[in-house]
Scaffold this active site. Structure first.
Site, PDB file in Angstrom:
ATOM      1  N   CYS A   1       0.588 -15.935 -33.099  1.00 25.25           N
ATOM      2  CA  CYS A   1       0.489 -14.930 -32.053  1.00 25.25           C
ATOM      3  C   CYS A   1       1.701 -14.008 -32.095  1.00 25.25           C
ATOM      4  CB  CYS A   1       0.365 -15.543 -30.673  1.00 25.25           C
ATOM      5  SG  CYS A   1      -1.052 -16.609 -30.431  1.00 25.25           S
TER       6      CYS A   1
ATOM      7  N   HIS B   1      -2.249 -46.719 -58.570  1.00 21.01           N
ATOM      8  CA  HIS B   1      -2.657 -47.394 -57.341  1.00 21.01           C
ATOM      9  C   HIS B   1      -3.668 -46.565 -56.552  1.00 21.01           C
ATOM     10  CE1 HIS B   1       0.303 -50.564 -57.863  1.00 21.01           C
ATOM     11  NE2 HIS B   1       1.174 -49.622 -58.202  1.00 21.01           N
TER      12      HIS B   1
ATOM     13  N   LYS C   1       2.655 -18.149 -39.533  1.00 19.65           N
ATOM     14  CA  LYS C   1       3.999 -18.252 -40.090  1.00 19.65           C
ATOM     15  C   LYS C   1       4.892 -19.134 -39.235  1.00 19.65           C
ATOM     16  CE  LYS C   1       7.194 -17.276 -43.047  1.00 19.65           C
ATOM     17  NZ  LYS C   1       7.105 -17.885 -44.378  1.00 19.65           N
TER      18      LYS C   1
ATOM     19  N   ARG D   1       2.400 -13.579 -38.735  1.00 18.83           N
ATOM     20  CA  ARG D   1       2.447 -14.728 -37.824  1.00 18.83           C
ATOM     21  C   ARG D   1       1.095 -15.420 -37.714  1.00 18.83           C
ATOM     22  NH1 ARG D   1       7.039 -14.805 -34.613  1.00 18.83           N
ATOM     23  NH2 ARG D   1       5.986 -15.955 -32.963  1.00 18.83           N
TER      24      ARG D   1
ATOM     25  N   GLU E   1      -2.677 -24.058 -49.396  1.00 17.60           N
ATOM     26  CA  GLU E   1      -2.495 -22.940 -48.475  1.00 17.60           C
ATOM     27  C   GLU E   1      -3.092 -21.651 -49.010  1.00 17.60           C
ATOM     28  OE1 GLU E   1       1.675 -23.474 -46.105  1.00 17.60           O
ATOM     29  OE2 GLU E   1       1.845 -23.187 -48.263  1.00 17.60           O
TER      30      GLU E   1
ATOM     31  N   ASN F   1       1.976 -15.587 -25.352  1.00 20.63           N
ATOM     32  CA  ASN F   1       2.008 -16.596 -26.418  1.00 20.63           C
ATOM     33  C   ASN F   1       2.321 -17.939 -25.788  1.00 20.63           C
ATOM     34  OD1 ASN F   1       1.709 -14.517 -28.222  1.00 20.63           O
ATOM     35  ND2 ASN F   1       3.803 -14.616 -29.014  1.00 20.63           N
ATOM     36  N   GLY F   2       1.747 -19.008 -26.322  1.00 19.82           N
ATOM     37  CA  GLY F   2       2.036 -20.347 -25.809  1.00 19.82           C
ATOM     38  C   GLY F   2       0.801 -21.003 -25.243  1.00 19.82           C
TER      39      GLY F   2
ATOM     40  N   TRP G   1      -3.836 -15.911 -31.928  1.00 24.51           N
ATOM     41  CA  TRP G   1      -4.305 -17.013 -32.775  1.00 24.51           C
ATOM     42  C   TRP G   1      -4.947 -18.018 -31.834  1.00 24.51           C
ATOM     43  CZ3 TRP G   1      -2.918 -22.241 -34.213  1.00 24.51           C
ATOM     44  CH2 TRP G   1      -3.319 -22.610 -35.507  1.00 24.51           C
TER      45      TRP G   1
ATOM     46  N   LYS H   1       1.311 -25.625 -51.558  1.00 24.11           N
ATOM     47  CA  LYS H   1       1.162 -24.197 -51.847  1.00 24.11           C
ATOM     48  C   LYS H   1      -0.256 -23.882 -52.321  1.00 24.11           C
ATOM     49  CE  LYS H   1       4.839 -22.521 -50.542  1.00 24.11           C
ATOM     50  NZ  LYS H   1       4.645 -23.483 -49.471  1.00 24.11           N
TER      51      LYS H   1
ATOM     52  N   GLU I   1       5.174 -30.133 -52.596  1.00 26.14           N
ATOM     53  CA  GLU I   1       5.256 -28.713 -52.281  1.00 26.14           C
ATOM     54  C   GLU I   1       4.282 -27.904 -53.133  1.00 26.14           C
ATOM     55  OE1 GLU I   1       6.513 -25.030 -50.692  1.00 26.14           O
ATOM     56  OE2 GLU I   1       6.388 -27.092 -49.972  1.00 26.14           O
TER      57      GLU I   1
END
Length: 608
Positions: free
Chosen positions: A2, A504, A603, A27, A488, A98-99, A74, A485, A481
């Site tokens: 947001c 395993h 973000k 964001r 995402e 926002n929140g 968002w 990536k 990582e």
């Protein structure tokens, strides 16, 4: 997630706010809207989808206004829709938020009983009606304060009132807001890039502070109404640093900025000749670290992977025990943290809700807190006992790249500082490790030179249904990582695994169609990783290896081999990160994905 921006001044406020919303797109959002004054009335325009859809709705009207608020949403409460988009309005009050308002259901029941009608599924509309209710009995500012005493949760809000066209009221609690100051104009936003073209002089609001924005200046008070004197901060990075600069995407630009970002993060923070890391750069005193018995690292996402690598660095070199926690889990396990412990918080934005909650819990339990952060004046940096700023500049792409590698540089410097205090390393070894840092930006440039090769590999494998990333020791977090990536950016399912654990379970996935990315630098575990590669090869897996083995032992048994420069094992993690970032970027691009703004991601995650 947001974004908020508000403007009051002599410019065309609608244009300023639309431009600011575009700068906040990173964001993450699914709808957008603005509210502006026109002929003594507040007009609201909202649209599901991207900002260009909102702009196409507004531009034919060509509105002229000198006071406007805007928002990118968002979805949390209620699906993405025009009705759920912000701003919301009630009896002349217009608000963006926002929140999350945690007690919105009980408040909604009360307000419904008072005759208020709800047109959305959001928790935000509750707050708008609540302010409108109190505005019938109290002045504007007091009505906002009164309403906020009744809500539980997190918020950053900007509010306008139809019969009060000369001010915007902004308040925050656990969600970021920054005020920008100009000549005859004032700004408020979730993040600095929203207004950086117009102002570099800012005020960072603290929790439960209210800013009243007028054309001739800004007044800051607490929710008790008492005026608070606030320091201004000058922002050093330029608007051009937040632009693409000729690159096709922000993500690619930020990958290529890593040599510069690393050099800026290193500059002036150590003396390679005498082996000294300047503790003042961490905001710590020698006595703060002499008594540390244990270190806790907390972070989320990519920053968590940096923390895992930091654990290897600190334990191997400084010989201090380290626990690494995902921030969202930390405070729920009743952690055994005390006054002789140090918490290292790693956060790109400094505003991640779960990380802030863990940080506050550690401080409550008596631990010292060091934050490694990229954003000057962020909540985490203001609330920590000490701060190490990574000077990577604004990171706009949602998937973190340069923030990750500069976080590793920060952890490396901290480790060497702690090693000196704990006398866990011979002086010559410390000097050698520091001198290698001087060569790091150039070696990252060499790693970037693999871009063309990586793009060709991406063309071979972009249609794969899944990927496996393998690494051993401190390269295992780099595998995590790399997998993150790819997930995402390309929406391909990927797993990062310790190579020794492959047998395993994950070995069952390996067949002729599965690409396996193996991180295989020639280090103490090199022979072990060769055996793991042979296991993959014998089952037909397609092997993409990233190595620095110039003898080519590993390349001979792999399908693709990406070569890295030589460095020590700790800094090798930074070099290995570059090709896995590039691989995710090119695969995402080939699959037609929005690599800068992946679906469902934001973000800065400012809600739990």
């Amino acid at each position: 997630m947001c974004g908020i921006i508000g403007y009051i001044g002599s410019r065309n406020a609608v244009s300023v706010v639309l431009e600011g919303l575009k700068r906040l797109e990173y964001r993450g959002y699914d709808s957008a809207g603005v509210a502006f004054f026109a002929d003594s009335r507040i007009e609201v325009r909202r649209s599901k989808g991207k900002i260009h859809e909102l702009a196409s709705l507004i531009e034919p009207e060509n509105p002229k206004s000198t006071i406007t608020i805007g928002h990118t949403r968002w979805a949390t409460h209620g699906r993405p829709s025009n009705e759920n988009a912000h701003p919301h309005r009630s009896d002349g009050i217009v608000l963006v938020h926002n929140g999350i308002i945690e007690n919105y259901l009980s408040l909604k029941q009360q307000l419904t009983g008072d005759g208020y009608h709800f047109t959305s599924e959001t928790d935000t509309e509750v707050l708008c009606h609540l302010i409108a209710k109190h505005a019938k009995s109290f002045p504007f500012e007091d009505a906002v304060r009164k309403a906020l005493t009744e809500v539980k949760g997190t918020y950053a809000i900007a509010v306008m009132k139809e019969d009060d066209p000369d001010r915007i009221i902004a308040v925050r609690k656990d969600s970021p807001l920054v005020v920008g100051l100009g000549e005859g104009e004032s700004f408020v936003a979730s993040d600095i890039p929203a207004f950086l073209n117009y102002s570099r002089t800012v005020i960072f609001l603290d929790n439960e502070e209210m800013a009243v924005l007028r054309r001739d200046g800004v007044t800051v008070t607490g929710l008790d109404g008492r005026v608070r004197e606030k320091e201004t901060t000058a922002i050093s990075w330029s608007p051009s640093m937040a632009e693409k600069g000729g690159y096709r995407h922000f993500m690619l630009k930020e990958i290529y900025e890593q040599p510069r970002a690393i050099a800026d993060t290193l500059r002036g923070r150590f003396n390679a000749e005498n082996g000294e890391v300047y503790l003042t750069e961490f905001g710590l005193r020698r006595e703060d670290l002499e008594t540390v018995k244990k270190i806790y690292i907390v972070a989320c996402g990519t920053s968590y992977h940096a923390g895992l690598i930091g654990k290897y660095m600190i334990e191997n070199l400084a010989r201090v025990p380290v626990e690494v926690d995902i921030a969202s889990e930390f405070r729920y396990r009743n952690p055994l943290v005390g006054p002789q412990d140090l918490m290292i918080v790693i956060t790109q934005s400094g505003e991640t809700a779960d990380t802030l909650a863990a940080q506050r819990e550690a401080k409550r339990l008596g631990a010292k807190v060091l934050t490694i952060c990229n954003v000057l004046g962020s909540t985490s940096s203001r609330e920590a006992d000490a701060v190490f700023y990574t000077h990577s500049g604004p990171e706009i792409g949602v998937a973190s790249t340069k923030a990750f590698t500069t976080q590793l540089v920060g952890l490396y410097l901290f480790t060497l500082a702690l090693s000196g205090i704990k006398r866990s390393l011979p002086a010559d070894t410390g000097k050698k490790l520091l001198k290698e840092l001087l060569l790091l930006p150039g070696k990252v440039e060499s790693a970037l030179s693999t871009d063309r090769q990586v793009s060709m590999i991406a063309k071979e494998f972009f249609k794969a249904r899944g990927f496996l990333y393998l690494g051993r020791g401190m390269n295992y977090p780099v595998a995590l990582e790399g997998a993150l990536k790819l997930k995402e950016i390309s929406y391909i399912h990927a797993e990062g695994y310790p190579a020794g654990e492959m047998k395993h379970g994950p070995i069952a996935l390996i067949d002729e169609e599965l690409p396996v990315v193996v991180l295989a630098p020639k280090d103490a575990l090199y022979e072990k990783i060769l055996s793991n590669i042979e296991e993959v090869k014998s089952r037909g897996g397609k092997i993409i290896v990233i190595t620095n083995d110039t003898d080519n032992d590993v390349c001979r048994i792999s399908d693709q081999c990406i070569m890295m420069p030589e460095t020590n094992p700790y800094l090798m993690t930074i070099l290995l990160a570059v090709p896995v970032q590039l691989l995710a970027y090119h695969i995402g691009l080939l699959r037609g994905c929005d690599v800068d703004q992946p679906r469902n991601l934001a973000k800065s995650v400012t809600v739990e």
